[in-house]
Design an enzyme around this catalytic site. Structure first.
Site, PDB file in Angstrom:
ATOM      1  N   GLY A  53      54.811 103.491 -71.602  1.00  0.00           N
ATOM      2  CA  GLY A  53      54.275 103.460 -70.247  1.00  0.00           C
ATOM      3  C   GLY A  53      53.755 102.093 -69.977  1.00  0.00           C
ATOM      4  O   GLY A  53      53.019 101.824 -68.630  1.00  0.00           O
ATOM      5  N   ASP A  54      53.652 101.174 -70.960  1.00  0.00           N
ATOM      6  CA  ASP A  54      53.155  99.645 -70.524  1.00  0.00           C
ATOM      7  C   ASP A  54      53.970  98.455 -71.278  1.00  0.00           C
ATOM      8  O   ASP A  54      55.473  98.838 -71.451  1.00  0.00           O
ATOM      9  CB  ASP A  54      51.846  99.478 -71.237  1.00  0.00           C
ATOM     10  CG  ASP A  54      51.051  98.577 -70.306  1.00  0.00           C
ATOM     11  OD1 ASP A  54      51.487  97.550 -69.686  1.00  0.00           O
ATOM     12  OD2 ASP A  54      49.862  98.190 -70.991  1.00  0.00           O
ATOM     13  N   ASP A  55      53.601  97.908 -72.341  1.00  0.00           N
ATOM     14  CA  ASP A  55      54.483  96.874 -72.928  1.00  0.00           C
ATOM     15  C   ASP A  55      55.169  97.702 -73.916  1.00  0.00           C
ATOM     16  O   ASP A  55      54.670  98.525 -74.981  1.00  0.00           O
ATOM     17  CB  ASP A  55      53.572  95.861 -73.674  1.00  0.00           C
ATOM     18  CG  ASP A  55      52.911  94.902 -72.584  1.00  0.00           C
ATOM     19  OD1 ASP A  55      53.401  94.463 -71.603  1.00  0.00           O
ATOM     20  OD2 ASP A  55      51.774  94.520 -72.943  1.00  0.00           O
TER      21      ASP A  55
END
Length: 156
Positions: A53-55
């Protein structure tokens, strides 16, 4: 690993790290990184699937004063034979105060990422970033390729 509430796998201050054949699926937003390598030396991550959901992949080395004081760069790191699902991208930073040296990304398929390849180097964070190699990277359905980004830091 499935649906971790925060960073899925965070390795900090490890020497001679080997990670192979992992499957990380972290759909949705929030600070849900796939794999974080932080102040580690001699690292190999291979033959894996990562979605976040991010990096999706993040290389870090300490934050601000504490990272400079600890003074342990992330160095001699190889990511190979990695396929990604959704996420923000292959990122270096934004915590780079200890330095990032000799990182190679090779033979990767980057799918459904927001930024693809991303170096986040905020002003004031310090640290050196050098000898970064991207080899045989295939980008599929990547929204933006902004290789160097200098996020603004609020003065708190």
């Amino acid at each position: 690993m499935l649906n971790s509430p925060d960073w899925s796998t965070h390795f900090s201050s490890v020497d001679h790290l080997r990670v192979s054949r992992i499957n990380v699926s972290q759909p949705g937003g929030g600070n849900r990184d796939g794999i974080d390598i932080d102040s580690c030396r001699d690292v190999l991550v291979e033959d894996s699937y990562l979605a976040s959901g991010d990096d999706t992949v993040a290389i870090k080395s300490g934050i601000d004063f504490f990272g400079r004081r600890y003074n342990r760069p992330s160095r001699d790191i190889l990511f190979r034979n990695i396929t990604t699902g959704g996420g923000y991208g292959i990122s270096i930073g934004s915590e780079v105060s200890g330095g990032i040296i000799n990182v190679t990304f090779e033979d990767m398929v980057i799918n459904h990422q927001t930024a693809g390849i991303h170096i986040k180097a905020p002003l004031g964070r310090g640290g050196v970033i050098k000898n970064i190699t991207y080899r045989n990277i295939e980008l599929r359905q990547v929204r933006a390729i902004a290789p160097i980004h200098r996020p603004h830091l609020s003065p708190d």
